[in-house]
Design a protein around this motif. Sequence first.
Motif, PDB file in Angstrom:
ATOM      1  N   VAL A  19      10.301   2.478  -0.772  1.00  6.98           N
ATOM      2  CA  VAL A  19      11.474   2.947  -1.930  1.00  6.98           C
ATOM      3  C   VAL A  19      12.625   4.480  -1.400  1.00  6.98           C
ATOM      4  O   VAL A  19      13.158   4.398  -1.945  1.00  6.98           O
ATOM      5  N   PHE A  20      12.069   5.279  -0.112  1.00  2.00           N
ATOM      6  CA  PHE A  20      12.609   6.528   0.344  1.00  2.00           C
ATOM      7  C   PHE A  20      13.746   5.623   0.624  1.00  2.00           C
ATOM      8  O   PHE A  20      14.753   5.955   1.299  1.00  2.00           O
ATOM      9  N   GLY A  21      13.951   4.590   1.377  1.00  2.00           N
ATOM     10  CA  GLY A  21      14.468   3.861   2.705  1.00  2.00           C
ATOM     11  C   GLY A  21      15.202   2.965   1.330  1.00  2.00           C
ATOM     12  O   GLY A  21      17.028   3.462   1.584  1.00  2.00           O
ATOM     13  N   THR A  22      14.914   2.608   0.057  1.00  2.00           N
ATOM     14  CA  THR A  22      15.928   1.912  -0.545  1.00  2.00           C
ATOM     15  C   THR A  22      16.807   2.830  -1.285  1.00  2.00           C
ATOM     16  O   THR A  22      18.243   2.677  -1.996  1.00  2.00           O
ATOM     17  N   THR A  23      16.721   4.537  -1.726  1.00  2.00           N
ATOM     18  CA  THR A  23      17.426   5.342  -2.334  1.00  2.00           C
ATOM     19  C   THR A  23      18.212   6.356  -0.877  1.00  2.00           C
ATOM     20  O   THR A  23      19.563   6.956  -1.699  1.00  2.00           O
ATOM     21  N   MET A  24      17.890   5.346   0.336  1.00  2.35           N
ATOM     22  CA  MET A  24      18.529   6.970   1.093  1.00  2.35           C
ATOM     23  C   MET A  24      20.436   6.016   1.341  1.00  2.35           C
ATOM     24  O   MET A  24      21.233   7.198   1.333  1.00  2.35           O
ATOM     25  N   THR A  25      20.478   5.399   2.155  1.00  6.56           N
ATOM     26  CA  THR A  25      21.443   4.208   1.706  1.00  6.56           C
ATOM     27  C   THR A  25      22.615   5.041   2.956  1.00  6.56           C
ATOM     28  O   THR A  25      22.453   6.135   3.452  1.00  6.56           O
ATOM     29  N   ALA A  26      23.857   4.092   3.080  1.00 10.60           N
ATOM     30  CA  ALA A  26      24.867   5.613   3.452  1.00 10.60           C
ATOM     31  C   ALA A  26      25.439   6.492   2.787  1.00 10.60           C
ATOM     32  O   ALA A  26      25.644   7.094   3.447  1.00 10.60           O
ATOM     33  N   GLY A  34       0.887  -0.835   0.039  1.00  8.19           N
ATOM     34  CA  GLY A  34      -0.036  -0.093  -0.017  1.00  8.19           C
ATOM     35  C   GLY A  34       0.682   1.858   0.050  1.00  8.19           C
ATOM     36  O   GLY A  34       1.647   1.095   0.421  1.00  8.19           O
ATOM     37  N   PRO A  35       0.068   2.292  -0.175  1.00  7.13           N
ATOM     38  CA  PRO A  35       1.182   4.050   0.081  1.00  7.13           C
ATOM     39  C   PRO A  35       2.048   3.916   0.685  1.00  7.13           C
ATOM     40  O   PRO A  35       3.200   4.377   0.143  1.00  7.13           O
ATOM     41  N   PHE A  36       1.963   3.424   2.309  1.00  9.69           N
ATOM     42  CA  PHE A  36       2.652   4.018   3.566  1.00  9.69           C
ATOM     43  C   PHE A  36       3.840   3.176   3.376  1.00  9.69           C
ATOM     44  O   PHE A  36       4.925   3.613   3.276  1.00  9.69           O
ATOM     45  N   LEU A  37       3.820   1.254   3.147  1.00 11.14           N
ATOM     46  CA  LEU A  37       4.686   0.957   2.775  1.00 11.14           C
ATOM     47  C   LEU A  37       5.447   1.297   1.651  1.00 11.14           C
ATOM     48  O   LEU A  37       6.889   1.255   1.964  1.00 11.14           O
ATOM     49  N   LEU A  38       4.924   1.662   0.653  1.00 10.74           N
ATOM     50  CA  LEU A  38       5.252   2.221  -0.520  1.00 10.74           C
ATOM     51  C   LEU A  38       6.758   2.847  -0.668  1.00 10.74           C
ATOM     52  O   LEU A  38       7.394   3.544  -1.074  1.00 10.74           O
ATOM     53  N   ALA A  59      -1.411   3.781  -5.115  1.00  8.05           N
ATOM     54  CA  ALA A  59       0.052   4.366  -4.023  1.00  8.05           C
ATOM     55  C   ALA A  59       1.155   4.942  -4.113  1.00  8.05           C
ATOM     56  O   ALA A  59       1.574   5.275  -3.544  1.00  8.05           O
ATOM     57  N   PHE A  60       1.102   6.019  -5.450  1.00  5.10           N
ATOM     58  CA  PHE A  60       2.075   6.139  -6.274  1.00  5.10           C
ATOM     59  C   PHE A  60       1.897   7.379  -5.523  1.00  5.10           C
ATOM     60  O   PHE A  60       3.066   7.823  -5.279  1.00  5.10           O
ATOM     61  N   LYS A  61       0.480   8.397  -5.275  1.00  6.64           N
ATOM     62  CA  LYS A  61       0.418   8.802  -4.877  1.00  6.64           C
ATOM     63  C   LYS A  61       1.331   9.786  -3.656  1.00  6.64           C
ATOM     64  O   LYS A  61       2.139  10.981  -3.078  1.00  6.64           O
ATOM     65  N   LEU A  62       0.927   9.619  -2.300  1.00  4.89           N
ATOM     66  CA  LEU A  62       1.810   9.565  -1.440  1.00  4.89           C
ATOM     67  C   LEU A  62       3.707   9.744  -1.726  1.00  4.89           C
ATOM     68  O   LEU A  62       4.069  10.670  -1.369  1.00  4.89           O
ATOM     69  N   THR A  63       4.447   8.512  -2.637  1.00  2.77           N
ATOM     70  CA  THR A  63       5.491   9.013  -2.613  1.00  2.77           C
ATOM     71  C   THR A  63       5.614   9.498  -3.264  1.00  2.77           C
ATOM     72  O   THR A  63       6.891  10.289  -3.343  1.00  2.77           O
ATOM     73  N   VAL A  64       5.373  10.274  -4.630  1.00  2.23           N
ATOM     74  CA  VAL A  64       5.467  11.781  -5.480  1.00  2.23           C
ATOM     75  C   VAL A  64       5.152  12.463  -4.631  1.00  2.23           C
ATOM     76  O   VAL A  64       6.038  13.715  -4.283  1.00  2.23           O
ATOM     77  N   PHE A  65       4.016  12.628  -3.517  1.00  4.04           N
ATOM     78  CA  PHE A  65       4.342  13.937  -2.614  1.00  4.04           C
ATOM     79  C   PHE A  65       4.964  14.154  -1.350  1.00  4.04           C
ATOM     80  O   PHE A  65       6.149  15.483  -0.971  1.00  4.04           O
ATOM     81  N   ALA A  66       5.554  12.651  -0.618  1.00  2.00           N
ATOM     82  CA  ALA A  66       6.495  13.159   0.808  1.00  2.00           C
ATOM     83  C   ALA A  66       7.865  12.623   0.296  1.00  2.00           C
ATOM     84  O   ALA A  66       8.268  13.138   1.375  1.00  2.00           O
ATOM     85  N   GLN A  87      12.143  -2.674  -9.126  1.00  2.00           N
ATOM     86  CA  GLN A  87      11.220  -3.987  -8.545  1.00  2.00           C
ATOM     87  C   GLN A  87       9.919  -2.669  -7.112  1.00  2.00           C
ATOM     88  O   GLN A  87       9.048  -4.164  -7.369  1.00  2.00           O
ATOM     89  N   HIS A  88      10.864  -2.405  -7.207  1.00  2.00           N
ATOM     90  CA  HIS A  88       9.741  -1.453  -5.499  1.00  2.00           C
ATOM     91  C   HIS A  88       8.326  -0.994  -6.281  1.00  2.00           C
ATOM     92  O   HIS A  88       6.931  -1.362  -5.660  1.00  2.00           O
ATOM     93  N   TRP A  89       8.802  -0.032  -7.108  1.00  2.00           N
ATOM     94  CA  TRP A  89       7.156   0.367  -7.893  1.00  2.00           C
ATOM     95  C   TRP A  89       5.882  -1.011  -7.929  1.00  2.00           C
ATOM     96  O   TRP A  89       5.243  -1.033  -8.019  1.00  2.00           O
ATOM     97  N   LEU A  90       7.064  -2.004  -9.040  1.00  2.00           N
ATOM     98  CA  LEU A  90       5.844  -3.251  -9.145  1.00  2.00           C
ATOM     99  C   LEU A  90       4.621  -3.929  -7.634  1.00  2.00           C
ATOM    100  O   LEU A  90       4.318  -4.719  -7.993  1.00  2.00           O
ATOM    101  N   THR A  91       5.805  -3.813  -6.504  1.00  2.00           N
ATOM    102  CA  THR A  91       5.153  -3.599  -5.496  1.00  2.00           C
ATOM    103  C   THR A  91       3.831  -3.147  -5.286  1.00  2.00           C
ATOM    104  O   THR A  91       2.523  -3.707  -4.190  1.00  2.00           O
TER     105      THR A  91
END
Length: 571
Positions: free
Chosen positions: A48-55, A40-44, A344-351, A334-338
Amino acid sequence: MTPLIIIVCYLGLLLALGIISSRSFRGTSKDYFVASHSIGPFLLLMSVFGTTMTAFALVGSTGKAFERGIGVYGLMASISGLVHAAVFFLIGIRLWVYGKKYGFVTQIQFFRARFDSQRIGYVLFPILAMLVVPYLLIGIIGAGKTVLPVTAGAFPDLFPNAATPQWAGGIPVWLTGLVICGVVMTYVFLGGSRGAAWANTFQTIVFMVMGLVAFVFIANSLGGLTNASKVAIQINDQGEVVQPYRWDTANNQLVVNDPPKVVGRIIEGESDTAGSYSPRPLLSRQVTTVELENVNKKTGEVKTFTREYGMSTWMFLTYLFIPLSVGMFPHLFQHWLTAKSARAFKLTVFAHPLCILIVWVPCVLIGIWATGILPPLDPTKVSGVLGQMVARLVSSPILSGFLIAGILAAIMSSLDSQFLCLGTMFTNDIVIHKLGSGKLSDRQVILIARGFVVGIVTLTYLLSLVAPQNVFDLAVWCFSGFGALFPLVFAAVFWKRVTKAGAYACISAATLSWFYFFAKSGFGSELILGPGIMPVAVCFLISTAALIIVSLMTRPPSEETIKKFFPDKAS
């Protein structure tokens, strides 16, 4: 020992989460690879944010701000917030639609269908894997660099750390990397994409909260935000680089250096309107080159090196091409496909831009403040700035342990997705594609994916022992490669006329130009072209030109392909 105990408990909690998520595993390859499109939106957003932030975001940005100053935020964070959101909206949603409609599990499956070419997958797989591996390396290296100073003194007999005597007794980088790889591999092995999404969500919340706590605590230790801004190195009227303050370890307080400690001198720079150099080079974008000195307290040996504070206009502008890399990240695809639905993308785009702001601002400011607390560090050691600041300024062992756990959370939240995506691509794009669909059972498919994950984790760990140690610069090279390939996915989604030959030309041009500059940099060091141009800009333009020219010179794609991917316009 207290910080180490907290870190161990945190890692144990992650393992428990992996076991719990495995109980929701439905036993199918689709569930293992894309969580049955149930996120869903929050998990997405969190995954997505977690996987792009890394070290790169926490450890790397702090270290780079220590080297260049406030402009690092503009280089990556402010631009990334806008570019990432645009890519998610313009490309991510469309790729999700294609994946949902045609059953794509990987990025390569989309490109094979879009360009009607089976061989393109065999060309893309090694290139994408080659670019993902440096991304993995920065996480493993960043974890080790962070844990070492915080655990200094815990095991003086077991880990004397001759190479870094100031951190004698600390958990060595190689051991931290080994443990991190083992933990991440375990919960990815058990839970697949669902386990990675759950772990990413938990870890993203942890590192965002702990990052803010670290920022507030360090700022208060330095006398508040106003006074903390005065702590950074300055340049006096004689052109000397000085530290006006120092941290009194014995009393855990900031004290004034009287007179200010000289740590270097100007070599060249840009004068401001008053005719003198900027007294605070880290809070300015003016380019100022200095020579710094680092004195070994035990041997008295003086090591000198040059550093360029600020950044040129060309560098600032050409960094714009680096955030485009998210459009070609196979793990992000792969995350997008989940996602459960396009909504569900709406929250990701704005937040997503707001989340970047919350993470990057504290890290960049801590890196700037660190220049007045820590001795000048050469490029191979700046990745340890955040860990050293926590070790020096956070007197509470309990709080220190939680803060380091937060940093590790950011690192592991991307490692899991990358390990999983490589296993997914190898299984679907190489093994199943070669053998043919339906030849393997779901159990066999999952077994192959898990086996490849174990193999790539092992290989990555071994490479981390010999790889360059500057997290930010290594990450920039990784992103530059993906950024150079961005014209491929953009054209595939929006340009009907792009051809198979044009795609091959784009891939070849991007890869060859990237490798040329990567080798020229010494395989991982910072490389600036001419007046400050980033190599990614040149690679991007070369690959774009190759794609357009060759596509226009070759036969257009078939009507069947156009109708498949552009149904509204073709009807």
